[in-house]
Design an enzyme around this catalytic site. Sequence first.
Site, short mmCIF file in Angstrom:
data_model
loop_
_atom_site.label_atom_id
_atom_site.label_comp_id
_atom_site.label_asym_id
_atom_site.label_seq_id
_atom_site.Cartn_x
_atom_site.Cartn_y
_atom_site.Cartn_z
N SER A 20 19.36 43.53 1.78
CA SER A 20 19.93 42.80 2.93
C SER A 20 21.07 41.90 2.48
O SER A 20 20.88 40.96 1.70
CB SER A 20 18.85 41.96 3.61
OG SER A 20 19.47 41.03 4.47
N HIS A 30 21.54 46.90 4.29
CA HIS A 30 21.00 46.32 5.52
C HIS A 30 21.88 45.15 5.97
O HIS A 30 22.15 44.24 5.20
CB HIS A 30 19.57 45.84 5.23
CG HIS A 30 18.80 45.34 6.39
ND1 HIS A 30 18.08 46.18 7.23
CD2 HIS A 30 18.60 44.09 6.87
CE1 HIS A 30 17.48 45.46 8.15
NE2 HIS A 30 17.77 44.18 7.97
N ASP A 40 22.41 42.14 8.82
CA ASP A 40 21.69 41.35 9.81
C ASP A 40 22.65 40.61 10.73
O ASP A 40 23.28 39.63 10.33
CB ASP A 40 20.80 40.33 9.09
CG ASP A 40 19.64 40.99 8.37
OD1 ASP A 40 18.80 41.59 9.07
OD2 ASP A 40 19.60 40.91 7.13
N MET A 92 23.16 38.22 13.89
CA MET A 92 22.40 37.22 14.68
C MET A 92 23.35 36.53 15.65
O MET A 92 24.48 36.19 15.28
CB MET A 92 21.80 36.17 13.75
CG MET A 92 20.92 36.75 12.66
SD MET A 92 20.29 35.44 11.61
CE MET A 92 19.51 36.41 10.33
N HIS A 147 20.81 45.78 11.64
CA HIS A 147 19.69 45.15 12.33
C HIS A 147 20.26 44.10 13.28
O HIS A 147 20.72 43.05 12.85
CB HIS A 147 18.77 44.52 11.26
CG HIS A 147 17.64 43.72 11.80
ND1 HIS A 147 16.92 42.84 11.02
CD2 HIS A 147 17.06 43.69 13.03
CE1 HIS A 147 15.98 42.28 11.76
NE2 HIS A 147 16.03 42.77 12.97
N MET A 154 19.89 41.31 15.74
CA MET A 154 19.02 40.27 16.30
C MET A 154 19.81 39.57 17.39
O MET A 154 20.23 38.41 17.27
CB MET A 154 18.60 39.31 15.18
CG MET A 154 17.55 39.91 14.27
SD MET A 154 17.42 39.07 12.69
CE MET A 154 18.69 39.94 11.81
N MET A 193 9.12 43.62 11.43
CA MET A 193 9.47 42.31 10.84
C MET A 193 8.22 41.71 10.20
O MET A 193 7.18 41.57 10.84
CB MET A 193 10.00 41.36 11.90
CG MET A 193 11.37 41.72 12.49
SD MET A 193 12.64 42.06 11.26
CE MET A 193 12.70 40.50 10.37
N GLY A 236 15.59 35.62 11.65
CA GLY A 236 16.56 34.53 11.75
C GLY A 236 17.02 33.98 10.41
O GLY A 236 18.12 33.46 10.31
N PHE A 237 16.19 34.14 9.39
CA PHE A 237 16.53 33.54 8.09
C PHE A 237 16.02 34.40 6.95
O PHE A 237 14.98 35.04 7.07
CB PHE A 237 15.89 32.15 7.98
CG PHE A 237 16.27 31.24 9.11
CD1 PHE A 237 17.43 30.49 9.06
CD2 PHE A 237 15.47 31.17 10.25
CE1 PHE A 237 17.80 29.68 10.13
CE2 PHE A 237 15.82 30.36 11.32
CZ PHE A 237 16.99 29.61 11.26
N GLY A 238 16.77 34.36 5.84
CA GLY A 238 16.29 34.98 4.61
C GLY A 238 15.37 34.03 3.88
O GLY A 238 15.27 32.85 4.22
N GLY A 239 14.67 34.55 2.89
CA GLY A 239 13.89 33.70 1.99
C GLY A 239 12.60 33.13 2.57
O GLY A 239 12.09 32.14 2.06
N ASP A 294 10.81 44.40 6.81
CA ASP A 294 11.89 43.43 6.57
C ASP A 294 11.35 42.00 6.57
O ASP A 294 10.85 41.53 7.58
CB ASP A 294 12.92 43.61 7.71
CG ASP A 294 14.15 42.75 7.56
OD1 ASP A 294 14.30 42.05 6.54
OD2 ASP A 294 14.98 42.79 8.50
N GLY A 295 11.49 41.33 5.43
CA GLY A 295 11.15 39.91 5.35
C GLY A 295 10.13 39.60 4.27
O GLY A 295 9.02 40.14 4.29
N GLY A 296 10.52 38.79 3.30
CA GLY A 296 9.58 38.38 2.25
C GLY A 296 9.15 39.51 1.33
O GLY A 296 8.08 39.45 0.72
C1 DX5 Z 1 15.65 38.07 8.61
C2 DX5 Z 1 16.45 39.30 8.28
C3 DX5 Z 1 16.16 39.87 6.94
C4 DX5 Z 1 16.41 38.95 5.79
C5 DX5 Z 1 15.35 39.24 4.78
O1 DX5 Z 1 15.83 37.75 9.94
O2 DX5 Z 1 16.20 40.32 9.23
O3 DX5 Z 1 16.80 41.12 6.75
O4 DX5 Z 1 17.66 39.10 5.20
O5 DX5 Z 1 15.47 38.31 3.76
P1 DX5 Z 1 14.35 38.15 2.64
O6 DX5 Z 1 14.18 39.47 1.96
O7 DX5 Z 1 14.94 37.10 1.76
O8 DX5 Z 1 13.09 37.69 3.33
ZN ZN Z 2 16.97 42.39 8.79
#
Ligand code: DX5
Ligand code: ZN
Length: 215
Positions: free
Chosen positions: A6, A31, A33, A35, A64, A66, A135, A140-143, A173-175
Amino acid sequence: MLVSPSLLSANFANLSSDIEKINQSEADYLHLDVMDGVFVPNISFGFPVIEAVSEICKKPLDVHLMIVEPQKWIERLKDCGAEIMNVHLEACLHLDRTVNAIHEAGMKAGVTLNPATPVSLLEDIIEQLDLVLLMSVNPGFGGQKFIQNTIKKVKELRNLIEKTNSKALIEVDGGVNENTGKLLAEAGADILVAGNYVFKSENILERIHILKMIS
Ligand code: DX5
Ligand code: ZN
């Protein structure tokens, strides 16, 4: 395992350097994202950035969205060079119409579910889908931290896909990291999205390789 890094966690001041690494890597997709600050409480990037990325990225773009009313942007996204268009089920009032329009535009159609949206809501659309994006964090956020209930949802989705002979791939997707990735693979996931795990590392190619080797 198929891997879709991503870009959200990449260095936005030097995207071309990170994309060059993705080109050299074993990644299967990139990927992206998008938003809008309405569907999710954050704003990332939009079509001009996707277009610019598309010009230098050799991997298929897994977009993706959002955003609310994603059906308004099908042609625009196609023109940006997207291969997969993922729309959130929660953002689509007429999901069947939107999936058909994505196919008519020549893209693969993915439907994304938020963590609290049940897999059973896909029963009447699953046979038409190329991909389902589950999901494993609130978008909404990475990490963010991986939500464990996703493992159960991947198993349910795998059963639904087998029961209906759907060709849909399961993307999560996520974590995602090497530990959660293994659990997801065992549950039946096909594609892992990873932002922080890949781009916040000293060795992007190695992290992608580690995910790639999960079976
Ligand atoms: C979150 C995004 C993800 C995000 C994942 O809303 O859809 O694609 O980048 O980030 P990580 O892998 O850091 O959780
Ligand atoms: Zn995503």
